[in-house]
Write a protein that holds these residues in place. Sequence first.
Motif, mmCIF file in Angstrom:
data_model
loop_
_atom_site.group_PDB
_atom_site.id
_atom_site.type_symbol
_atom_site.label_atom_id
_atom_site.label_comp_id
_atom_site.label_asym_id
_atom_site.label_seq_id
_atom_site.Cartn_x
_atom_site.Cartn_y
_atom_site.Cartn_z
ATOM 1 N N LYS A 168 0.872 -1.193 0.020
ATOM 2 C CA LYS A 168 -0.132 -0.108 -0.068
ATOM 3 C C LYS A 168 1.077 1.186 0.113
ATOM 4 C CE LYS A 168 -4.073 -1.871 2.346
ATOM 5 N NZ LYS A 168 -4.883 -2.071 3.473
ATOM 6 N N ALA A 169 2.179 1.177 0.618
ATOM 7 C CA ALA A 169 2.920 2.390 0.686
ATOM 8 C C ALA A 169 3.824 2.524 -0.721
ATOM 9 C CB ALA A 169 3.862 2.195 1.978
ATOM 10 N N GLY A 170 3.751 1.579 -1.505
ATOM 11 C CA GLY A 170 4.475 1.447 -2.613
ATOM 12 C C GLY A 170 6.041 1.144 -2.275
ATOM 13 N N VAL A 171 6.361 0.346 -1.250
ATOM 14 C CA VAL A 171 7.639 0.016 -0.855
ATOM 15 C C VAL A 171 8.128 -1.583 -1.255
ATOM 16 C CG1 VAL A 171 9.178 -0.138 0.912
ATOM 17 C CG2 VAL A 171 7.900 2.057 0.688
ATOM 18 N N ASP A 172 9.130 -1.910 -1.612
ATOM 19 C CA ASP A 172 9.485 -3.153 -1.823
ATOM 20 C C ASP A 172 9.837 -3.797 -0.488
ATOM 21 O OD1 ASP A 172 8.952 -3.549 -4.652
ATOM 22 O OD2 ASP A 172 10.910 -2.654 -5.155
ATOM 23 N N VAL A 173 9.929 -5.102 -0.434
ATOM 24 C CA VAL A 173 10.514 -5.719 0.891
ATOM 25 C C VAL A 173 12.116 -5.590 0.889
ATOM 26 C CG1 VAL A 173 11.002 -8.036 1.889
ATOM 27 C CG2 VAL A 173 8.902 -7.504 0.859
ATOM 28 N N PRO A 174 12.566 -5.033 1.924
ATOM 29 C CA PRO A 174 14.103 -4.944 1.995
ATOM 30 C C PRO A 174 14.838 -6.393 1.737
ATOM 31 C CG PRO A 174 13.083 -3.784 3.791
ATOM 32 C CD PRO A 174 12.101 -4.778 3.100
ATOM 33 N N THR A 175 16.024 -6.245 1.201
ATOM 34 C CA THR A 175 16.587 -7.662 0.646
ATOM 35 C C THR A 175 18.032 -7.477 1.341
ATOM 36 O OG1 THR A 175 17.953 -6.712 -0.908
ATOM 37 C CG2 THR A 175 15.883 -7.512 -1.637
ATOM 38 N N PRO A 295 -0.682 -15.874 7.117
ATOM 39 C CA PRO A 295 0.721 -15.711 7.443
ATOM 40 C C PRO A 295 1.645 -15.421 6.037
ATOM 41 C CG PRO A 295 -0.253 -17.687 8.526
ATOM 42 C CD PRO A 295 -1.340 -17.148 7.591
ATOM 43 N N GLU A 296 0.751 -15.716 5.082
ATOM 44 C CA GLU A 296 1.597 -15.595 3.847
ATOM 45 C C GLU A 296 1.934 -14.102 3.480
ATOM 46 O OE1 GLU A 296 0.412 -17.570 0.177
ATOM 47 O OE2 GLU A 296 0.111 -19.515 1.147
ATOM 48 N N ASN A 297 1.061 -13.287 4.273
ATOM 49 C CA ASN A 297 1.289 -11.606 4.186
ATOM 50 C C ASN A 297 2.386 -11.170 4.850
ATOM 51 O OD1 ASN A 297 0.284 -9.101 3.265
ATOM 52 N ND2 ASN A 297 -0.439 -8.927 5.454
ATOM 53 N N TYR A 298 3.074 -12.063 5.396
ATOM 54 C CA TYR A 298 4.349 -11.826 6.390
ATOM 55 C C TYR A 298 5.592 -12.595 5.825
ATOM 56 C CZ TYR A 298 0.708 -9.776 9.168
ATOM 57 O OH TYR A 298 -0.565 -8.925 9.472
ATOM 58 N N THR A 299 6.809 -11.918 5.940
ATOM 59 C CA THR A 299 7.917 -12.504 5.741
ATOM 60 C C THR A 299 8.901 -12.026 6.752
ATOM 61 O OG1 THR A 299 9.454 -13.141 3.914
ATOM 62 C CG2 THR A 299 8.761 -10.686 4.040
ATOM 63 N N VAL A 300 10.140 -12.366 6.668
ATOM 64 C CA VAL A 300 11.239 -11.923 7.300
ATOM 65 C C VAL A 300 12.545 -11.593 6.595
ATOM 66 C CG1 VAL A 300 11.867 -14.423 8.100
ATOM 67 C CG2 VAL A 300 12.550 -12.352 9.766
ATOM 68 N N THR A 301 13.307 -10.572 6.860
ATOM 69 C CA THR A 301 14.310 -10.215 6.203
ATOM 70 C C THR A 301 15.553 -9.828 7.029
ATOM 71 O OG1 THR A 301 15.323 -8.968 3.935
ATOM 72 C CG2 THR A 301 13.796 -7.835 5.826
ATOM 73 N N TYR A 302 16.733 -9.186 6.500
ATOM 74 C CA TYR A 302 17.628 -8.856 7.310
ATOM 75 C C TYR A 302 17.535 -7.314 7.793
ATOM 76 C CZ TYR A 302 19.270 -12.910 5.219
ATOM 77 O OH TYR A 302 19.316 -14.204 4.596
ATOM 78 N N VAL A 303 17.861 -7.188 9.104
ATOM 79 C CA VAL A 303 17.993 -5.570 9.311
ATOM 80 C C VAL A 303 18.992 -4.780 8.600
ATOM 81 C CG1 VAL A 303 18.371 -3.975 11.375
ATOM 82 C CG2 VAL A 303 17.332 -6.160 11.510
ATOM 83 N N PRO A 304 18.866 -3.853 7.604
ATOM 84 C CA PRO A 304 19.618 -3.231 6.738
ATOM 85 C C PRO A 304 21.115 -2.909 7.562
ATOM 86 C CG PRO A 304 17.685 -2.601 6.212
ATOM 87 C CD PRO A 304 17.263 -3.264 7.721
ATOM 88 N N GLY A 305 22.418 -3.215 6.685
ATOM 89 C CA GLY A 305 23.426 -2.894 7.719
ATOM 90 C C GLY A 305 24.186 -1.693 6.973
#
Length: 432
Positions: A168-175, A295-305
């Motif tokens: 909704k915010a137009g942001v991609d999931v951080p990688t 739950p498919e609406n959620y994921t987990v990624t790395y805290v940006p470094g």
Amino acid sequence: MRKALALVLCGAMAVSMVGCGSSNSGKKTSDETSKKSVKLSVTTTYAGEDTNAQNYKDAVAAWESKTGNKVDDSSATSDETFKSRITTDFETGSEPDVLFFFNGVDSNQFVEQGKVVSVDEIRKEYPDYASNMKDDMLGASPVDGKNYSIPVNGFWEGMFVNKEVLKKAGVDVPTKDTTWDEFLQMCEKIKKAGYTPIAASLLEIPHYWFEYSIYNFDSPTTHNTVPAKVDDAAGKAWVSGLEDIKTLYEKGYFPANTLTAKDDETFQLFTNDKAAFLCDGSWKVGGIESAVKDPENYTVTYVPGKGDRKSTDIIGGISMGYYITKKAWDDPEKRAAAVDFVEYMTSDEMVSKFAGTGVTALKNGTTPADNMTALSKDAVTFSAGVTAISPAVQDNLSEAVRKPIFGEMSSIVQGKTAAKDAVQAVIDKLSE
């Protein structure tokens, strides 16, 4: 099972007593001595929203049914209040028979006072105790280098993502390639879209962002270092990290009530599609899965470094395990039952159920579940992509020593207390 087979053989050779006596040099196994029904007092952190709260209840019920023993359970959610309660219990002689608790500084006093039993001592009577574990991963005590606790599952800390809010915010999931500056840009875009970028209670659980914020100014080899001076390498990292948290607060990326809200309130922001990111541990996977419809609406990624830290350099480890207290060990009726309970809760089968996407000390590793959700599968992928793991440096500090930072985060982010002064206060308490 090893023990079941041993009992069958012993029964068959009861007349001559040949075979069983030689199999372990006459030493006991917990099954052979845990005959009389007893009640064990047990305290763990498997409560509340913990992923394994239900697994723990099921395991206790199964053990009670198997042995005829009973468990007087007083488990509670892990937080500073829980740690204080356990400390008080030991000081007043009210400690449980079996305790699932932290390794490191939080348990140092129990070791120093001789109130918990070492694995070596237990193995003198029960030689197969924790034989399915890698000894070098048991979490040796810094007091004497001996192992006291038997772990179930390790942990990692990462950043959970509400994909619907990002969409909704137009942001991609951080990688893994997302930089800290890019993350800040994402947060600004999310905020402008009317959502809270980061769900966090700086009142109750500031430690996740504390760890990663200072991690961004050191490295996997130095992160677990406590400052000796405010201007040494570790001290500078702590000051810079706290200033970054202050920046996040000033930009409005935390909830408006982050300084007064409880953890469960900010967690609801995340699961109710009102916040984008949640920094928490691997145990939160199950909590999210049980709290949301999809739950498919959620994921987990790395805290940006940033700096020397790659985003895939994470906080993690095996920080907790089962202790048998001296109180139970010295009770002839409870000793065998306590050993049997820990062995049951730390068997390959049980650890596989509890570990999920976490790390373990099992020699044979875990058996993955067939029915993992998309979030759990993403968590497995997350774990596989890790390049380095550092323990949480806060585990090297007692609650009292951490207080100038964790207990005063409100003053720090509001500019009432300089980050440098807060770090100096921690150093001062270390020298007391």
